[in-house]
Design a protein around this motif. Structure first.
Motif, PDB file in Angstrom:
ATOM      1  N   VAL A 177      14.115  14.647 -85.589  1.00 10.29           N
ATOM      2  CA  VAL A 177      12.924  14.481 -86.426  1.00 10.29           C
ATOM      3  C   VAL A 177      11.695  15.147 -85.801  1.00 10.29           C
ATOM      4  O   VAL A 177      10.831  15.654 -86.511  1.00 10.29           O
ATOM      5  CB  VAL A 177      12.662  12.974 -86.666  1.00 10.29           C
ATOM      6  CG1 VAL A 177      11.308  12.721 -87.286  1.00 10.29           C
ATOM      7  CG2 VAL A 177      13.768  12.385 -87.521  1.00 10.29           C
ATOM      8  N   THR A 209       5.312   4.355 -91.806  1.00 10.48           N
ATOM      9  CA  THR A 209       6.232   3.315 -92.271  1.00 10.48           C
ATOM     10  C   THR A 209       6.375   2.210 -91.235  1.00 10.48           C
ATOM     11  O   THR A 209       6.326   1.018 -91.574  1.00 10.48           O
ATOM     12  CB  THR A 209       7.611   3.932 -92.591  1.00 10.48           C
ATOM     13  OG1 THR A 209       7.429   4.964 -93.566  1.00 10.48           O
ATOM     14  CG2 THR A 209       8.575   2.891 -93.106  1.00 10.48           C
ATOM     15  N   THR A 248       7.288   8.538 -90.660  1.00  9.12           N
ATOM     16  CA  THR A 248       7.991   7.484 -89.933  1.00  9.12           C
ATOM     17  C   THR A 248       6.995   6.544 -89.259  1.00  9.12           C
ATOM     18  O   THR A 248       7.129   5.324 -89.340  1.00  9.12           O
ATOM     19  CB  THR A 248       8.947   8.091 -88.883  1.00  9.12           C
ATOM     20  OG1 THR A 248       9.876   8.944 -89.549  1.00  9.12           O
ATOM     21  CG2 THR A 248       9.685   7.019 -88.123  1.00  9.12           C
ATOM     22  N   ASN A 249       5.989   7.108 -88.595  1.00 10.19           N
ATOM     23  CA  ASN A 249       4.991   6.276 -87.926  1.00 10.19           C
ATOM     24  C   ASN A 249       4.192   5.437 -88.921  1.00 10.19           C
ATOM     25  O   ASN A 249       3.888   4.267 -88.649  1.00 10.19           O
ATOM     26  CB  ASN A 249       4.050   7.133 -87.077  1.00 10.19           C
ATOM     27  CG  ASN A 249       4.689   7.561 -85.777  1.00 10.19           C
ATOM     28  OD1 ASN A 249       5.527   6.867 -85.228  1.00 10.19           O
ATOM     29  ND2 ASN A 249       4.288   8.711 -85.282  1.00 10.19           N
TER      30      ASN A 249
END
Length: 170
Positions: free
Chosen positions: A142, A155, A152-153
Protein backbone atom coordinates in the motif's frame (compact mmCIF):
# COMPACT_ATOMS: atom_id res chain seq x y z
CA UNK A 1 5.33 -7.42 23.75
CA UNK A 2 1.66 -8.29 23.35
CA UNK A 3 2.15 -11.64 25.09
CA UNK A 4 4.13 -10.01 27.93
CA UNK A 5 1.32 -7.50 28.45
CA UNK A 6 -1.20 -10.35 28.45
CA UNK A 7 0.85 -12.22 31.05
CA UNK A 8 0.74 -9.10 33.25
CA UNK A 9 -3.06 -9.10 32.93
CA UNK A 10 -3.08 -12.79 33.86
CA UNK A 11 -0.99 -12.07 36.93
CA UNK A 12 -3.24 -9.20 38.01
CA UNK A 13 -6.33 -11.38 37.52
CA UNK A 14 -4.71 -14.19 39.55
CA UNK A 15 -3.87 -11.77 42.34
CA UNK A 16 -7.55 -10.84 42.62
CA UNK A 17 -7.72 -7.45 40.95
CA UNK A 18 -11.26 -8.31 39.84
CA UNK A 19 -12.31 -8.42 43.51
CA UNK A 20 -10.96 -4.90 43.98
CA UNK A 21 -12.81 -3.74 40.87
CA UNK A 22 -16.11 -5.15 42.14
CA UNK A 23 -15.61 -3.31 45.44
CA UNK A 24 -14.72 -0.04 43.69
CA UNK A 25 -16.79 0.38 40.51
CA UNK A 26 -15.32 3.87 40.09
CA UNK A 27 -12.01 2.20 39.30
CA UNK A 28 -13.55 0.31 36.36
CA UNK A 29 -15.14 3.55 35.16
CA UNK A 30 -11.71 5.23 35.36
CA UNK A 31 -10.19 2.39 33.32
CA UNK A 32 -12.92 2.82 30.69
CA UNK A 33 -12.31 6.58 30.51
CA UNK A 34 -8.54 6.13 30.25
CA UNK A 35 -9.06 3.53 27.52
CA UNK A 36 -11.31 5.91 25.59
CA UNK A 37 -8.74 8.70 25.94
CA UNK A 38 -6.02 6.37 24.68
CA UNK A 39 -8.11 5.33 21.67
CA UNK A 40 -8.84 9.00 20.95
CA UNK A 41 -5.09 9.69 21.01
CA UNK A 42 -4.50 6.83 18.56
CA UNK A 43 -7.30 8.19 16.34
CA UNK A 44 -5.69 11.64 16.44
CA UNK A 45 -2.33 10.16 15.48
CA UNK A 46 -3.90 8.32 12.51
CA UNK A 47 -5.75 11.48 11.47
CA UNK A 48 -2.54 13.50 11.69
CA UNK A 49 -0.83 10.96 9.42
CA UNK A 50 -3.74 11.07 6.98
CA UNK A 51 -3.67 14.85 6.79
CA UNK A 52 0.07 15.00 6.23
CA UNK A 53 0.77 16.30 2.76
CA UNK A 54 2.01 13.86 0.15
CA UNK A 55 5.24 15.80 -0.27
CA UNK A 56 5.99 15.65 3.49
CA UNK A 57 5.21 11.92 3.60
CA UNK A 58 7.50 11.14 0.67
CA UNK A 59 10.22 13.36 2.11
CA UNK A 60 10.04 11.56 5.47
CA UNK A 61 10.30 8.14 3.80
CA UNK A 62 13.30 9.15 1.68
CA UNK A 63 15.18 10.83 4.52
CA UNK A 64 15.06 7.86 6.90
CA UNK A 65 18.62 6.97 7.84
CA UNK A 66 19.95 3.49 7.20
CA UNK A 67 19.75 1.54 10.44
CA UNK A 68 22.90 0.14 12.02
CA UNK A 69 22.85 -3.11 13.98
CA UNK A 70 22.45 -1.19 17.25
CA UNK A 71 19.71 0.91 15.63
CA UNK A 72 17.88 -2.25 14.62
CA UNK A 73 18.13 -3.54 18.20
CA UNK A 74 16.70 -0.27 19.51
CA UNK A 75 13.88 -0.56 16.98
CA UNK A 76 13.05 -4.09 18.17
CA UNK A 77 13.10 -2.93 21.79
CA UNK A 78 10.79 -0.04 20.91
CA UNK A 79 8.46 -2.41 19.08
CA UNK A 80 8.43 -4.76 22.08
CA UNK A 81 7.57 -1.95 24.50
CA UNK A 82 4.94 -0.54 22.14
CA UNK A 83 3.27 -3.96 21.97
CA UNK A 84 3.57 -4.34 25.73
CA UNK A 85 2.00 -0.94 26.44
CA UNK A 86 -0.72 -1.44 23.85
CA UNK A 87 -1.75 -4.75 25.41
CA UNK A 88 -1.40 -3.46 28.96
CA UNK A 89 -3.62 -0.45 28.25
CA UNK A 90 -6.12 -2.26 25.99
CA UNK A 91 -9.53 -1.64 27.61
CA UNK A 92 -11.01 -4.78 26.02
CA UNK A 93 -8.26 -6.94 27.49
CA UNK A 94 -8.55 -5.30 30.90
CA UNK A 95 -12.29 -5.88 31.06
CA UNK A 96 -11.90 -9.44 29.75
CA UNK A 97 -9.41 -10.43 32.43
CA UNK A 98 -11.22 -8.60 35.22
CA UNK A 99 -14.75 -9.76 34.56
CA UNK A 100 -14.67 -12.88 32.39
CA UNK A 101 -11.69 -14.98 33.50
CA UNK A 102 -12.40 -15.21 37.28
CA UNK A 103 -15.54 -17.26 36.70
CA UNK A 104 -13.45 -20.12 35.26
CA UNK A 105 -11.18 -20.60 38.27
CA UNK A 106 -13.37 -22.90 40.33
CA UNK A 107 -11.10 -23.35 43.33
CA UNK A 108 -10.16 -19.65 43.74
CA UNK A 109 -6.52 -20.67 43.60
CA UNK A 110 -4.09 -17.96 42.53
CA UNK A 111 -1.96 -20.53 40.72
CA UNK A 112 -4.81 -22.07 38.73
CA UNK A 113 -6.16 -18.61 37.90
CA UNK A 114 -2.75 -17.48 36.66
CA UNK A 115 -2.18 -20.63 34.58
CA UNK A 116 -5.65 -20.44 33.07
CA UNK A 117 -5.32 -16.71 32.35
CA UNK A 118 -1.79 -17.09 30.95
CA UNK A 119 -3.10 -19.48 28.30
CA UNK A 120 -4.90 -16.59 26.60
CA UNK A 121 -1.82 -14.51 25.63
CA UNK A 122 0.33 -17.58 25.01
CA UNK A 123 -2.14 -19.11 22.58
CA UNK A 124 -2.59 -15.70 20.90
CA UNK A 125 1.08 -15.54 19.85
CA UNK A 126 0.57 -17.38 16.51
CA UNK A 127 -2.38 -15.15 15.58
CA UNK A 128 -0.43 -12.03 16.60
CA UNK A 129 2.55 -13.11 14.49
CA UNK A 130 0.30 -13.83 11.52
CA UNK A 131 -1.27 -10.36 11.87
CA UNK A 132 2.18 -8.75 12.11
CA UNK A 133 3.55 -10.48 9.02
CA UNK A 134 0.37 -9.97 7.00
CA UNK A 135 0.19 -6.33 8.10
CA UNK A 136 3.80 -5.75 7.11
CA UNK A 137 3.20 -7.31 3.70
CA UNK A 138 0.06 -5.27 3.12
CA UNK A 139 1.73 -2.05 4.31
CA UNK A 140 4.57 -2.55 1.83
CA UNK A 141 2.07 -3.04 -0.98
CA UNK A 142 0.00 0.00 0.00
CA UNK A 143 2.85 2.40 0.85
CA UNK A 144 3.63 3.48 -2.75
CA UNK A 145 -0.01 4.54 -3.23
CA UNK A 146 -0.31 7.72 -1.20
CA UNK A 147 -4.08 8.04 -1.66
CA UNK A 148 -4.58 4.52 -0.29
CA UNK A 149 -2.37 5.23 2.73
CA UNK A 150 -4.39 8.38 3.37
CA UNK A 151 -7.72 6.56 3.02
CA UNK A 152 -6.52 3.80 5.35
CA UNK A 153 -5.39 6.29 7.99
CA UNK A 154 -8.69 8.19 7.77
CA UNK A 155 -10.62 4.94 8.16
CA UNK A 156 -8.50 3.86 11.12
CA UNK A 157 -8.98 7.27 12.75
CA UNK A 158 -12.76 7.08 12.28
CA UNK A 159 -12.99 3.52 13.64
CA UNK A 160 -10.80 4.24 16.69
CA UNK A 161 -12.70 7.42 17.51
CA UNK A 162 -16.03 5.58 17.13
CA UNK A 163 -14.87 2.85 19.50
CA UNK A 164 -13.75 5.49 22.01
CA UNK A 165 -17.22 7.08 21.87
CA UNK A 166 -18.89 3.68 22.27
CA UNK A 167 -16.73 2.92 25.31
CA UNK A 168 -17.60 6.23 26.93
CA UNK A 169 -21.35 5.97 26.35
CA UNK A 170 -22.02 2.26 26.82
Amino acid sequence: GLAAGGICHALLAALGLSVIITEFPQLLQSIRILGAIYLTYLAYDALKSALQTQQNAMSNMQNEPVKSASGANKRWINLFFNGFLIELSNPKTIIFFLSFMPQFASDNSTTSMFLLSALIPITAIPADLLAIFAGTFIARQVQPHYWLVRATNLTVAAVLFSIAILILFS
